[in-house]
Design an enzyme around this catalytic site. Structure first.
Site, PDB file in Angstrom:
ATOM      1  N   HIS A   1       2.886 -11.622  14.284  1.00 21.91           N
ATOM      2  CA  HIS A   1       3.863 -12.163  15.007  1.00 21.91           C
ATOM      3  C   HIS A   1       3.353 -13.768  15.302  1.00 21.91           C
ATOM      4  CE1 HIS A   1       7.197 -12.021  17.194  1.00 21.91           C
ATOM      5  NE2 HIS A   1       7.452 -10.813  17.628  1.00 21.91           N
TER       6      HIS A   1
ATOM      7  N   THR B   1       0.686  -1.269  -0.109  1.00 24.40           N
ATOM      8  CA  THR B   1      -0.133   0.021   0.065  1.00 24.40           C
ATOM      9  C   THR B   1       0.752   1.392  -0.008  1.00 24.40           C
ATOM     10  OG1 THR B   1      -1.732   1.135   1.159  1.00 24.40           O
ATOM     11  CG2 THR B   1      -0.205   0.083   2.370  1.00 24.40           C
TER      12      THR B   1
END
Length: 518
Positions: free
Chosen positions: A489, A437
């Site tokens: 994560h 993006t």
């Protein structure tokens, strides 16, 4: 001998479904393999076809009922159903006949009538919203001219005229939810101005005419009217209905909102409240407000972004890249590039190629999470976020590792144009393994991008800003860009995320690495 109509065999993950719509009524003639009924599950809409030619004898599962795999839904008998409703064998048939006769009596120009249906939605889309009607009842239209637009949570689908003529009746008003192949309107061939006269004479025969009316006190509200009443917090008892039997239509509510005649009066709340109101300073001038329903695309964007933040252990790492080498390369070859490839050389091509190379070196970043499974992708399909007036969409470039920079630039230009025109297809926005993006085109210096599930990472580009940098012991003004990688994560360790971003930085600061694969 009657032939049973059974529900399809559902997939293993689907326990039950509901009868979405019957396309035939008892007594209607059917041909072999003709669509009779649709079964809607939580994943797909399944079509049930006629096993034999004949007449629909009975319906055992009405619309809205829950059914199981291979359950008997009805039966087909032998014979012809040319005039089933003239015999009056059934109250429901007689009622349907009366309604159909009323439609035929409408002065719709004497032409053949067609049902205007919603398009067949892709499997991943359950329903849509009528965004707008381009034509009104009685307005002359040409064949294949756009009648209405259906907005889904991913694309806008157009509904076109089946022939020259006019709309005789609209069954799904703007803002109403519709399912795949639902009847939206009745269209009459060769009709024109006279059809509108009929529509004006019968205001009750609109899309609000349905079984989902609601009674509030002694008032009956149509679905669209009920929605407007809730939005504007109106007193239903003060609204005069013009529909059949005093039924309140959408137009009645709109008129009440415009006139301000149905607002709920404020209740007295004691002397203290009155004093506080008196003490409030008067505000001069107009203070306009506008309330509009959130589009389905915006609702989907909101849902997915909240889902990403709630389900992923999201963390962001930052770095900065010296864009001098890429900018010099662009300046040197921009004219030749345009002449050769008929497209401008932008920055996104370099970033897509650098990301493709980095994804090959760090497969965890290119993976996705499916429940308790990790799916490793042996290819790089990179989604590029494109901003439109309707919201953010992410079309996907396939197999970017094998694409040339010119192919990337052409693909992005094409995506941008079609996204703004609402012409992107569902398949072009599904299946990406990574997303890029670029907030820099709007002036963003730094941001934290949000992961696009089920992907595990996203790269954020930003504005190129000249800053003083220490280069070989000297201070130089360099064109710098902050880069951000947000990652899940649960899947990606911090070490891999940081090294992935450093790899992109190194490839961009020395573009020759992209050619030499080092």
């Amino acid at each position: 001998m009657a032939t049973e109509i059974k529900a399809p065999t559902f997939p293993e993950s689907v326990a039950e479904g509901s009868v979405a719509a019957w396309h035939k009524k008892p007594g209607d003639s059917v041909e072999r393999d003709e669509l009779i009924v649709e079964i809607e599950t939580d994943k797909v809409v399944l079509e049930v076809l006629a096993p034999e030619a004949g007449v629909l004898a009975e319906v055992l599962a009405e619309e809205g009922e829950t059914v199981e795999s291979e359950q008997v839904l009805g039966s087909i008998g032998e014979g012809s159903g040319d005039k089933p409703q003239a015999q009056g064998n059934d109250k429901a048939d007689a009622k349907a006949e009366k309604k159909d006769d009323a439609k035929v009596e409408k002065p719709a120009g004497g032409g053949k009538q067609h049902e205007v249906k919603a398009p067949t939605f892709p499997e991943s889309i359950q329903e849509g919203t009528v965004a707008s009607w381009s034509k009104q009842v009685g307005e002359a239209v040409k064949r294949d001219e756009v009648l209405a637009e259906i907005e889904t949570d991913k694309v806008v689908l157009e509904v076109v005229a089946p022939a020259d003529g006019a709309l005789a009746e609209i069954k799904a008003e703007e803002g109403s939810q519709v399912t795949s192949e639902q009847v939206l309107a009745i269209f009459a061939e060769g009709a024109g101005g006279e059809a509108s006269t009929s529509a004006d004479a019968e205001p009750a025969a609109s899309a609000d005419d349905g079984a989902s009316d609601e009674k509030v006190g002694d008032k009956i509200l149509a679905p669209a009217a009920r929605k407007l009443v809730a939005e504007h917090d109106l007193d239903v008892s003060k609204i005069e209905g013009t529909g059949k039997g005093g039924r309140i239509l959408k137009e009645d509510v709109q008129r009440a909102v415009k006139e301000g005649s149905a607002s709920k009066s404020a209740k007295a709340s004691g002397g203290g409240a009155a004093k506080a109101a008196a003490a409030a300073p008067a505000v001069e001038g107009e203070r306009p407000e506008k309330r509009v329903p959130m589009s389905r695309l915006r609702q989907t964007i909101a849902k997915r972004l909240v889902q990403a933040q709630q389900t992923a252990a999201m963390l962001t790492t930052y770095n900065e890249v010296d864009m001098g080498a890429v900018m010099d390369l662009r300046a040197q070859y921009k004219d030749t590039f345009v002449k050769t490839h008929d497209v401008k050389l932008g920055f996104m091509g370099f970033f897509v190629k650098a990301a493709s190379e980095a994804l090959k070196r760090f497969p965890d970043v290119n993976a996705s999470i499916d429940g308790t499974d990790i799916v490793y992708h042996g290819y790089q399909d990179i989604g590029v976020a494109v901003s439109t007036d309707r919201g953010l969409v992410v079309p996907v470039l396939r197999d970017t590792d094998s694409m040339k920079i010119a192919d990337v630039e052409k693909g992005i230009v094409d995506f941008g144009k079609r996204a703004r025109d609402g012409k992107l297809g569902i398949d072009e926005m599904q299946g990406g393994t990574f997303t890029i993006t670029n907030g820099g085109i709007f002036g963003s210096l730094m941001s934290t991008p949000i992961i696009n599930p089920p992907q595990t990472a996203i790269l954020g580009m930003h504005k190129i800003q000249e800053r003083p940098m220490a280069v070989n012991g000297k201070v130089e003004i360099r064109p710098m860009m902050y880069l951000a990688v947000s990652y899940d994560h649960r899947m990606i360790d911090g070490k891999d995320a940081v090294q992935f971003l450093v790899t992109i930085k190194e490839l961009l600061e020395d573009p020759a690495r992209l050619l030499l694969d080092i």
